[in-house]
Scaffold this motif. Structure first.
Motif, PDB file in Angstrom:
ATOM      1  N   ILE A 162      -5.015  -0.423 -19.059  1.00  0.00           N
ATOM      2  CA  ILE A 162      -6.367  -0.823 -18.656  1.00  0.00           C
ATOM      3  C   ILE A 162      -6.360  -1.502 -17.294  1.00  0.00           C
ATOM      4  O   ILE A 162      -7.234  -1.262 -16.451  1.00  0.00           O
ATOM      5  N   LEU A 163      -5.377  -2.353 -17.017  1.00  0.00           N
ATOM      6  CA  LEU A 163      -5.453  -3.279 -15.880  1.00  0.00           C
ATOM      7  C   LEU A 163      -4.686  -2.859 -14.642  1.00  0.00           C
ATOM      8  O   LEU A 163      -5.012  -3.301 -13.541  1.00  0.00           O
ATOM      9  N   VAL A 164      -3.638  -2.022 -14.780  1.00  0.00           N
ATOM     10  CA  VAL A 164      -2.758  -1.821 -13.631  1.00  0.00           C
ATOM     11  C   VAL A 164      -3.473  -1.121 -12.476  1.00  0.00           C
ATOM     12  O   VAL A 164      -3.339  -1.545 -11.304  1.00  0.00           O
ATOM     13  N   THR A 165      -4.259  -0.081 -12.737  1.00  0.00           N
ATOM     14  CA  THR A 165      -4.958   0.606 -11.645  1.00  0.00           C
ATOM     15  C   THR A 165      -6.061  -0.264 -11.036  1.00  0.00           C
ATOM     16  O   THR A 165      -6.181  -0.333  -9.801  1.00  0.00           O
ATOM     17  N   PRO A 166      -6.901  -0.956 -11.841  1.00  0.00           N
ATOM     18  CA  PRO A 166      -7.866  -1.888 -11.239  1.00  0.00           C
ATOM     19  C   PRO A 166      -7.205  -2.991 -10.413  1.00  0.00           C
ATOM     20  O   PRO A 166      -7.736  -3.367  -9.356  1.00  0.00           O
ATOM     21  N   LEU A 167      -6.062  -3.485 -10.859  1.00  0.00           N
ATOM     22  CA  LEU A 167      -5.366  -4.519 -10.070  1.00  0.00           C
ATOM     23  C   LEU A 167      -4.875  -3.949  -8.744  1.00  0.00           C
ATOM     24  O   LEU A 167      -4.911  -4.636  -7.710  1.00  0.00           O
ATOM     25  N   TYR A 168      -4.439  -2.717  -8.740  1.00  0.00           N
ATOM     26  CA  TYR A 168      -4.026  -2.060  -7.497  1.00  0.00           C
ATOM     27  C   TYR A 168      -5.207  -1.961  -6.539  1.00  0.00           C
ATOM     28  O   TYR A 168      -5.091  -2.291  -5.349  1.00  0.00           O
ATOM     29  N   VAL A 169      -6.354  -1.509  -7.051  1.00  0.00           N
ATOM     30  CA  VAL A 169      -7.544  -1.379  -6.203  1.00  0.00           C
ATOM     31  C   VAL A 169      -8.003  -2.738  -5.690  1.00  0.00           C
ATOM     32  O   VAL A 169      -8.319  -2.900  -4.495  1.00  0.00           O
ATOM     33  N   ALA A 170      -8.038  -3.747  -6.567  1.00  0.00           N
ATOM     34  CA  ALA A 170      -8.491  -5.086  -6.170  1.00  0.00           C
ATOM     35  C   ALA A 170      -7.569  -5.690  -5.126  1.00  0.00           C
ATOM     36  O   ALA A 170      -8.026  -6.292  -4.136  1.00  0.00           O
ATOM     37  N   THR A 171      -6.275  -5.516  -5.319  1.00  0.00           N
ATOM     38  CA  THR A 171      -5.311  -6.116  -4.397  1.00  0.00           C
ATOM     39  C   THR A 171      -5.373  -5.473  -3.017  1.00  0.00           C
ATOM     40  O   THR A 171      -5.397  -6.165  -1.987  1.00  0.00           O
ATOM     41  N   LEU A 172      -5.408  -4.147  -2.972  1.00  0.00           N
ATOM     42  CA  LEU A 172      -5.432  -3.473  -1.681  1.00  0.00           C
ATOM     43  C   LEU A 172      -6.776  -3.604  -0.975  1.00  0.00           C
ATOM     44  O   LEU A 172      -6.854  -3.472   0.253  1.00  0.00           O
ATOM     45  N   THR A 173      -7.842  -3.866  -1.729  1.00  0.00           N
ATOM     46  CA  THR A 173      -9.170  -3.981  -1.124  1.00  0.00           C
ATOM     47  C   THR A 173      -9.449  -5.390  -0.613  1.00  0.00           C
ATOM     48  O   THR A 173     -10.039  -5.567   0.454  1.00  0.00           O
ATOM     49  N   TYR A 174      -9.018  -6.411  -1.387  1.00  0.00           N
ATOM     50  CA  TYR A 174      -9.401  -7.793  -1.051  1.00  0.00           C
ATOM     51  C   TYR A 174      -8.232  -8.772  -0.927  1.00  0.00           C
ATOM     52  O   TYR A 174      -8.366  -9.792  -0.250  1.00  0.00           O
ATOM     53  N   HIS A 175      -7.107  -8.506  -1.571  1.00  0.00           N
ATOM     54  CA  HIS A 175      -6.104  -9.562  -1.743  1.00  0.00           C
ATOM     55  C   HIS A 175      -4.722  -9.146  -1.260  1.00  0.00           C
ATOM     56  O   HIS A 175      -3.735  -9.218  -1.989  1.00  0.00           O
ATOM     57  N   GLU A 225      -2.866 -10.712   0.630  1.00  0.00           N
ATOM     58  CA  GLU A 225      -1.965 -11.876   0.710  1.00  0.00           C
ATOM     59  C   GLU A 225      -1.178 -12.096  -0.570  1.00  0.00           C
ATOM     60  O   GLU A 225      -0.173 -12.822  -0.565  1.00  0.00           O
ATOM     61  N   LEU A 226      -1.602 -11.475  -1.696  1.00  0.00           N
ATOM     62  CA  LEU A 226      -0.886 -11.641  -2.964  1.00  0.00           C
ATOM     63  C   LEU A 226       0.336 -10.735  -3.068  1.00  0.00           C
ATOM     64  O   LEU A 226       1.177 -10.933  -3.954  1.00  0.00           O
ATOM     65  N   ILE A 227       0.438  -9.744  -2.171  1.00  0.00           N
ATOM     66  CA  ILE A 227       1.542  -8.788  -2.240  1.00  0.00           C
ATOM     67  C   ILE A 227       2.734  -9.341  -1.478  1.00  0.00           C
ATOM     68  O   ILE A 227       2.603  -9.774  -0.323  1.00  0.00           O
ATOM     69  N   PRO A 228       3.923  -9.366  -2.076  1.00  0.00           N
ATOM     70  CA  PRO A 228       5.130  -9.802  -1.342  1.00  0.00           C
ATOM     71  C   PRO A 228       5.332  -8.948  -0.099  1.00  0.00           C
ATOM     72  O   PRO A 228       5.011  -7.752  -0.082  1.00  0.00           O
ATOM     73  N   SER A 229       5.871  -9.561   0.953  1.00  0.00           N
ATOM     74  CA  SER A 229       5.983  -8.883   2.249  1.00  0.00           C
ATOM     75  C   SER A 229       6.845  -7.623   2.169  1.00  0.00           C
ATOM     76  O   SER A 229       6.533  -6.607   2.812  1.00  0.00           O
ATOM     77  N   ASP A 230       7.908  -7.659   1.388  1.00  0.00           N
ATOM     78  CA  ASP A 230       8.764  -6.472   1.276  1.00  0.00           C
ATOM     79  C   ASP A 230       8.005  -5.306   0.626  1.00  0.00           C
ATOM     80  O   ASP A 230       8.140  -4.158   1.055  1.00  0.00           O
ATOM     81  N   LEU A 231       7.216  -5.623  -0.400  1.00  0.00           N
ATOM     82  CA  LEU A 231       6.447  -4.589  -1.080  1.00  0.00           C
ATOM     83  C   LEU A 231       5.259  -4.138  -0.238  1.00  0.00           C
ATOM     84  O   LEU A 231       4.861  -2.976  -0.273  1.00  0.00           O
ATOM     85  N   LEU A 232       4.705  -5.075   0.550  1.00  0.00           N
ATOM     86  CA  LEU A 232       3.532  -4.746   1.363  1.00  0.00           C
ATOM     87  C   LEU A 232       3.853  -3.661   2.379  1.00  0.00           C
ATOM     88  O   LEU A 232       3.053  -2.744   2.606  1.00  0.00           O
ATOM     89  N   SER A 233       5.027  -3.746   2.977  1.00  0.00           N
ATOM     90  CA  SER A 233       5.401  -2.730   3.963  1.00  0.00           C
ATOM     91  C   SER A 233       5.513  -1.353   3.325  1.00  0.00           C
ATOM     92  O   SER A 233       5.126  -0.339   3.932  1.00  0.00           O
ATOM     93  N   THR A 234       5.994  -1.304   2.076  1.00  0.00           N
ATOM     94  CA  THR A 234       6.089  -0.013   1.368  1.00  0.00           C
ATOM     95  C   THR A 234       4.699   0.552   1.090  1.00  0.00           C
ATOM     96  O   THR A 234       4.453   1.753   1.274  1.00  0.00           O
TER      97      THR A 234
END
Length: 492
Positions: free
Chosen positions: A294-307, A309-318
């Motif tokens: 239920i939550l993993v895809t909405p969390l992906y959309v929410a994080t990439l759209t608004y947040h 800063e919550l993504i670790p820098s190593d993962l953000l570059s990927t």
């Protein structure tokens, strides 16, 4: 046939038995003939598609000729078939002839006749469960025959306390429905609730238990199933022993169990055939899988759209590198993949088994690879959506799996509009809905709310069977004790 059915519900148009038989003769599968084997002529009428013609010859015509039957009373005395009815009631004749009864008359103008039961049995044999298959345990599943289904339960519960309440639903289908419960254990209020709701159904057709479920559930606008449907007789028998009510209907290979709770939809009956540690681990995995789905895809959309800063820098570059060539915003990217998965699932379910499996596997690989190479979706989201779809199939009850896949879309929309706040809001609305939901008048979220500590022993985890000494509090059973624990403790 349809014309006859229409007239059947207008009794004023059919005044006597000769008129009824004349009307029945307009149907191509209605047979009638005159026999004089007994010395006295008699007339037989029946639907060849409903009657066992071999039994008609061996158990009706031959005995009548042998004993020189000359009256309706002689028919009842000499024909070796139980349940023969002698009547002049037109409504009884109408009802019985449509379920496989023969009509026998000694006069073509008389309203009185003998009705002899001789239905043909055209139904499949008991087979293995397809949806709730288990490696261990029983390999029997319900079939479309109501009598066979009741037999499968009665042979598991050979006690006189098992009661069956029969009724007929459907103005056209006249579907036989049976309500089973254990007298002295099942709360009579639950039984009365089921009876009242079934008797309040006034429709023209009921062809399956799924139709009945939609009429008797507490909240008909909820996407969540409020009764458990099962194809396993052993699960139905176990539910009866707990104090539940079971509903069976003619033509349906499933039984309905209620009242039920939310956590029961994540409990497979196989959990009771294995060690409690293994069973508890499997349940926790299922619950985690549902939340993940239920939550993993909405969390992906929410994080990439608004947040971001919550993504670790190593993962953000990927993530950034995987989305460099993607022209679509995260919400459209996610909806495209989610709908693709649903289309593949629906196509696979509607096609023949071998073709459906091929379409599911090949289609998933081709569409997934092509969408990434075309720059429509990122490879990271493709993995996430695939895992979410896989997790949604871990629910043991098929109907709950459909609900889980459905409610992902509101979460996606809220995540796109308000980010993590939207996910929290949507989850709050979902929780409020579940808190208000009931199953046959009983709380749907029990034992979590209202909190029943004693019922938690068989909820999120399953404690050893010797701890299951009491029946669930939610069911308010008349006899709460299953067994005495001391008698089941064995020590060296």
């Amino acid at each position: 046939m349809f014309q006859w059915l229409k007239k059947r519900h207008n009794p004023d148009k059919l005044k006597n038995l000769p008129q009824l038989i004349a009307n029945l003769k307009t149907s191509g599968d209605f047979l009638h003939f005159k026999s004089e084997k007994t010395g006295t002529a008699f007339y037989i009428y029946y639907f060849k598609t409903l009657v066992n013609e071999k039994e008609l010859s061996e158990k009706v015509i031959e005995p009548m000729g042998k004993h020189k039957v000359a009256s309706l009373a002689d028919v009842k005395e000499n024909v070796p078939i139980p349940g023969i009815i002698i009547t002049d009631d037109l409504s009884v004749v109408c009802e019985k002839v449509m379920v496989g009864y023969l009509i026998i008359r000694f006069s073509e103008v008389s309203d009185e006749c003998a009705l002899i039961p001789s239905p043909t049995d055209i139904s499949r044999k008991v087979a293995q469960p397809e949806v709730e298959f288990t490696v261990v345990g029983s390999k029997e599943a319900f079939v479309e025959s109501l009598d066979k289904n009741v037999h499968l339960i009665r042979k598991r519960l050979p006690v006189h306390e098992l009661k069956a309440y029969e009724l007929t639903i459907g103005k056209l289908t006249h579907t036989k429905v049976v309500v089973l419960y254990l007298e002295g254990i099942t709360n009579q209020e639950n039984v009365n609730t089921v009876k009242e709701r079934l008797n309040s159904i006034h429709v023209d057709q009921v062809v399956d238990n799924s139709i009945i479920m939609q009429y008797i559930t507490d909240d008909k606008n909820s996407p969540f199933p409020q009764l458990v449907d099962t194809e396993r007789p052993d699960r139905a028998a176990s539910g009866l022993c707990e104090g539940k009510v079971v509903i069976l209907s003619e033509g349906s290979p499933q039984a309905l169990l209620g009242p039920t709770t939310f956590v029961e939809f994540f409990s497979a009956f196989e959990d009771y055939f294995v060690n409690w540690i293994v069973a508890s681990t499997a349940r926790l995995i299922r619950i985690f899988a549902v939340l993940f789905s239920i939550l993993v895809t909405p969390l992906y959309v929410a994080t990439l759209t608004y947040h971001y800063e919550l993504i670790p820098s190593d993962l953000l570059s990927t993530l950034v590198s995987s989305r460099q060539q993607i022209p679509l915003p995260p919400i459209l990217e996610a909806i495209f993949l989610e709908l693709s998965i649903e289309l593949l699932r629906e196509a696979g379910a509607r096609l023949p088994t071998k073709v459906g499996q091929t379409i599911g596997i090949v289609g998933g690989i081709v569409i997934g690879t092509a969408s990434v190479e075309a720059g429509l979706t990122s490879n990271v989201l493709l993995i996430i959506v695939a895992l979410a779809a896989l997790a949604s199939f871990t629910t043991p009850v098929y109907r709950m799996g459909n609900t889980i896949r459905l409610i992902r879309f509101p979460f996606l929309l809220f995540a796109h509009l308000w980010g993590l706040l939207g996910v929290v809001l949507c989850f709050s609305f979902l929780l409020i809905h579940l808190l208000r939901l009931k199953s046959l008048g009983r709380p749907f979220l029990e034992p979590i709310y209202p909190l029943r500590v004693k019922d938690l022993k068989d909820a999120l985890i399953r404690l050893p069977l010797n701890f299951q000494t009491k029946r669930p509090i939610q069911l308010q059973t008349e006899d709460t004790v299953r067994f005495e624990k001391d008698k089941n403790d064995f020590h060296e």
